[in-house]
Design an enzyme around this catalytic site. Sequence first.
Site, mmCIF file in Angstrom:
data_model
loop_
_atom_site.group_PDB
_atom_site.id
_atom_site.type_symbol
_atom_site.label_atom_id
_atom_site.label_comp_id
_atom_site.label_asym_id
_atom_site.label_seq_id
_atom_site.Cartn_x
_atom_site.Cartn_y
_atom_site.Cartn_z
ATOM 1 N N LYS A 174 0.716 8.910 10.916
ATOM 2 C CA LYS A 174 1.852 6.891 11.789
ATOM 3 C C LYS A 174 2.544 7.173 10.211
ATOM 4 C CE LYS A 174 -0.237 3.430 11.320
ATOM 5 N NZ LYS A 174 0.058 2.439 10.281
ATOM 6 N N ASN A 175 1.513 7.094 9.151
ATOM 7 C CA ASN A 175 2.049 6.698 8.064
ATOM 8 C C ASN A 175 3.265 7.968 7.563
ATOM 9 O OD1 ASN A 175 1.047 4.078 8.362
ATOM 10 N ND2 ASN A 175 -0.865 4.698 6.698
ATOM 11 N N CYS A 193 0.107 -9.876 6.668
ATOM 12 C CA CYS A 193 -0.387 -9.462 7.890
ATOM 13 C C CYS A 193 -2.114 -9.634 7.795
ATOM 14 C CB CYS A 193 -0.114 -7.934 8.395
ATOM 15 S SG CYS A 193 -1.073 -7.187 7.223
ATOM 16 N N ARG A 246 -1.442 0.272 17.529
ATOM 17 C CA ARG A 246 -0.181 0.729 16.959
ATOM 18 C C ARG A 246 -0.628 2.533 16.144
ATOM 19 N NH1 ARG A 246 0.862 -4.358 12.945
ATOM 20 N NH2 ARG A 246 1.864 -2.575 11.973
HETATM 21 C C1 EPZ Z 1 0.539 1.755 3.280
HETATM 22 O O1 EPZ Z 1 0.920 -0.197 3.417
HETATM 23 C C2 EPZ Z 1 0.445 1.635 4.412
HETATM 24 N N1 EPZ Z 1 0.774 1.584 5.048
HETATM 25 C C3 EPZ Z 1 -1.850 1.219 4.592
HETATM 26 O O2 EPZ Z 1 -2.035 1.579 5.725
HETATM 27 C C4 EPZ Z 1 -1.909 1.672 3.357
HETATM 28 O O3 EPZ Z 1 -3.320 1.075 3.583
HETATM 29 C C5 EPZ Z 1 -1.506 1.000 2.228
HETATM 30 O O4 EPZ Z 1 -0.671 2.351 2.106
HETATM 31 C C6 EPZ Z 1 -2.518 1.202 1.379
HETATM 32 O O5 EPZ Z 1 -2.807 3.322 1.509
HETATM 33 C C7 EPZ Z 1 1.697 2.414 6.148
HETATM 34 O O6 EPZ Z 1 1.906 4.090 4.591
HETATM 35 C C8 EPZ Z 1 3.067 2.068 7.025
HETATM 36 P P1 EPZ Z 1 0.614 -0.377 -0.810
HETATM 37 P P2 EPZ Z 1 1.633 0.111 1.501
HETATM 38 O O7 EPZ Z 1 2.241 -0.803 -0.776
HETATM 39 O O8 EPZ Z 1 2.794 0.612 1.649
HETATM 40 C C9 EPZ Z 1 0.492 -4.249 -2.819
HETATM 41 C C10 EPZ Z 1 -2.121 1.244 7.943
HETATM 42 O O9 EPZ Z 1 -3.944 1.057 8.970
HETATM 43 N N2 EPZ Z 1 1.421 -4.601 -3.877
HETATM 44 O O10 EPZ Z 1 -0.038 0.649 -1.473
HETATM 45 O O11 EPZ Z 1 1.778 -1.327 2.206
HETATM 46 C C11 EPZ Z 1 -0.400 -4.200 -1.907
HETATM 47 O O12 EPZ Z 1 -0.241 -6.198 -1.566
HETATM 48 C C12 EPZ Z 1 -2.018 0.782 7.349
HETATM 49 O O13 EPZ Z 1 -2.621 2.411 8.745
HETATM 50 C C13 EPZ Z 1 2.609 -4.869 -3.976
HETATM 51 O O14 EPZ Z 1 1.441 -6.307 -4.603
HETATM 52 O O15 EPZ Z 1 0.222 -0.353 0.778
HETATM 53 C C14 EPZ Z 1 -1.756 -3.949 -1.617
HETATM 54 O O16 EPZ Z 1 -2.770 -5.024 -1.579
HETATM 55 C C15 EPZ Z 1 -2.975 -0.637 6.821
HETATM 56 N N3 EPZ Z 1 3.235 -5.487 -4.306
HETATM 57 C C16 EPZ Z 1 -1.352 -2.529 -2.355
HETATM 58 O O17 EPZ Z 1 -0.969 -2.683 -3.238
HETATM 59 C C17 EPZ Z 1 4.026 -4.076 -3.442
HETATM 60 O O18 EPZ Z 1 5.525 -4.791 -3.656
HETATM 61 C C18 EPZ Z 1 -1.707 -1.472 -1.492
HETATM 62 O O19 EPZ Z 1 -0.656 -1.876 -0.934
HETATM 63 C C19 EPZ Z 1 3.918 -3.406 -2.605
HETATM 64 C C20 EPZ Z 1 2.409 -3.084 -3.222
#
Ligand code: EPZ
Length: 420
Positions: free
Chosen positions: A22-23, A118, A399
């Site tokens: 998915k991701n 979320c 999802r």
């Molecule tokens: C991706 O989300 C995945 N989703 C998530 O999977 C996964 O948990 C996550 O990566 C971590 O591996 C998809 O790929 C669609 P991040 P993403 O940006 O890109 C902070 C699932 O269950 N952050 O690495 O949103 C953020 O708040 C989902 O399949 C900032 O502060 O993850 C979080 O605490 C859930 N500023 C941390 O980094 C930003 O600009 C990780 O976020 C971006 C992120």
Amino acid sequence: MDRIIVNGGTPLNGQIPISGAKNACLTLMPAALLSEEPLTLTNAPRLSDIRTMTELLESLGCEVAALQDGRVLVIGTEKISNHTADYDIVRKMRASILVLGPMLARDGHAVVSLPGGCAIGARPVDIHLSGLEALGADLDLRDGYVHAKAPKGLIGATYELPFASVGATENLLMAATLAKGTTVLKNVAREPEIVDLAECLRAMGAQIEGEGTPTMTVEGVDRLHGATHQVVTDRIELGTYMIAPVITGGEVELLGGRRDLVGAFSDKLEAAGAVITETPNGLVVSRKNGIKPVDVTTEVHPGFPTDLQAQMMALLCFADGTSVLEEKIFENRFMHAPELMRMGADIEVHGGHATVNGVKSLKGAPVMATDLRASISLILAGLAAEGETVVSRVYHLDRGYEHVVRKLSACGAKIERISE
Ligand code: EPZ
């Protein structure tokens, strides 16, 4: 709303085919915006998030053909006729922000709704935005939207991410492929989905080096051409179903599974008592003796994935000892704990730490899914619990997990889905 009913106690034995990730698919699809030639994705998972991304791309003017029952997606973007990603679509799925970088790189302007938070956290996109500014974008945040402009195109630059954000890495990598000159991205995410995206972009003509390492270098090109790319195996679905034979005491072959996709997770699962054997078709997983307690800390890749934390907690509820789980990626990702406690689990949550005192057995109970990975952790617990577990709000499950009931029933699980 649908519910899933599980009657626990049956050891699972058989085979489970693992679908495309998915991701990975959610970042490969917006990559089609970068070229006026079609991008074909094979091994695509059939999930509601994929349908949401399809809806979003079509609202921008893409033509998306779902062939072979949705396993093959052909995405054509001869031109982007609408450069605004509306809030009513974006709020359904945070990955919608991934159309920002490609639209900006392709046409020099984009308006994308801020995704909002979320259940598991505030989910800001500040790193996405500061990275695009480093590439020369002018960003104006107003009315809940990012109004982005790069009238002369993006300019290659060196940018160090303050945190190895997966989504920010994906947005910036896609944007850099069409920027003028060289872009060096430091402290990038190294997840297999990033590697898969880089391989797809390279097949489209992008010049990228370093994926899977902390630094990626991109030489911008004038245009990208179409390509065909196979979506990488879903390591989170793989890890999830690797737990099923361990929590129930059976033996399951995960078809298409590769240990290199789930290295840190597999090490922890073996420490908890699993036996993992690689075969020509995938991975065979069973349990040696009892379930042992292990401590888990979620990290960016190649550390233990946050997306498998809830599932591991379900397993550790049955361990013969105390385990401590530390969630370091998201600020509110223990919502499955109170639901597991309804089944008799002994868990104490303090901020980002959860202490799980293993118990001999759990009792089936009515429980509620709160987010995608929490929902599957409740099903895993139900497979091993005594009696009936009824999981409500299973739209969360749809999802990210394709055909859960079919895949688990094929291994002997007593599980059914009822529509309300
Ligand atoms: C991706 O989300 C995945 N989703 C998530 O999977 C996964 O948990 C996550 O990566 C971590 O591996 C998809 O790929 C669609 P991040 P993403 O940006 O890109 C902070 C699932 O269950 N952050 O690495 O949103 C953020 O708040 C989902 O399949 C900032 O502060 O993850 C979080 O605490 C859930 N500023 C941390 O980094 C930003 O600009 C990780 O976020 C971006 C992120």
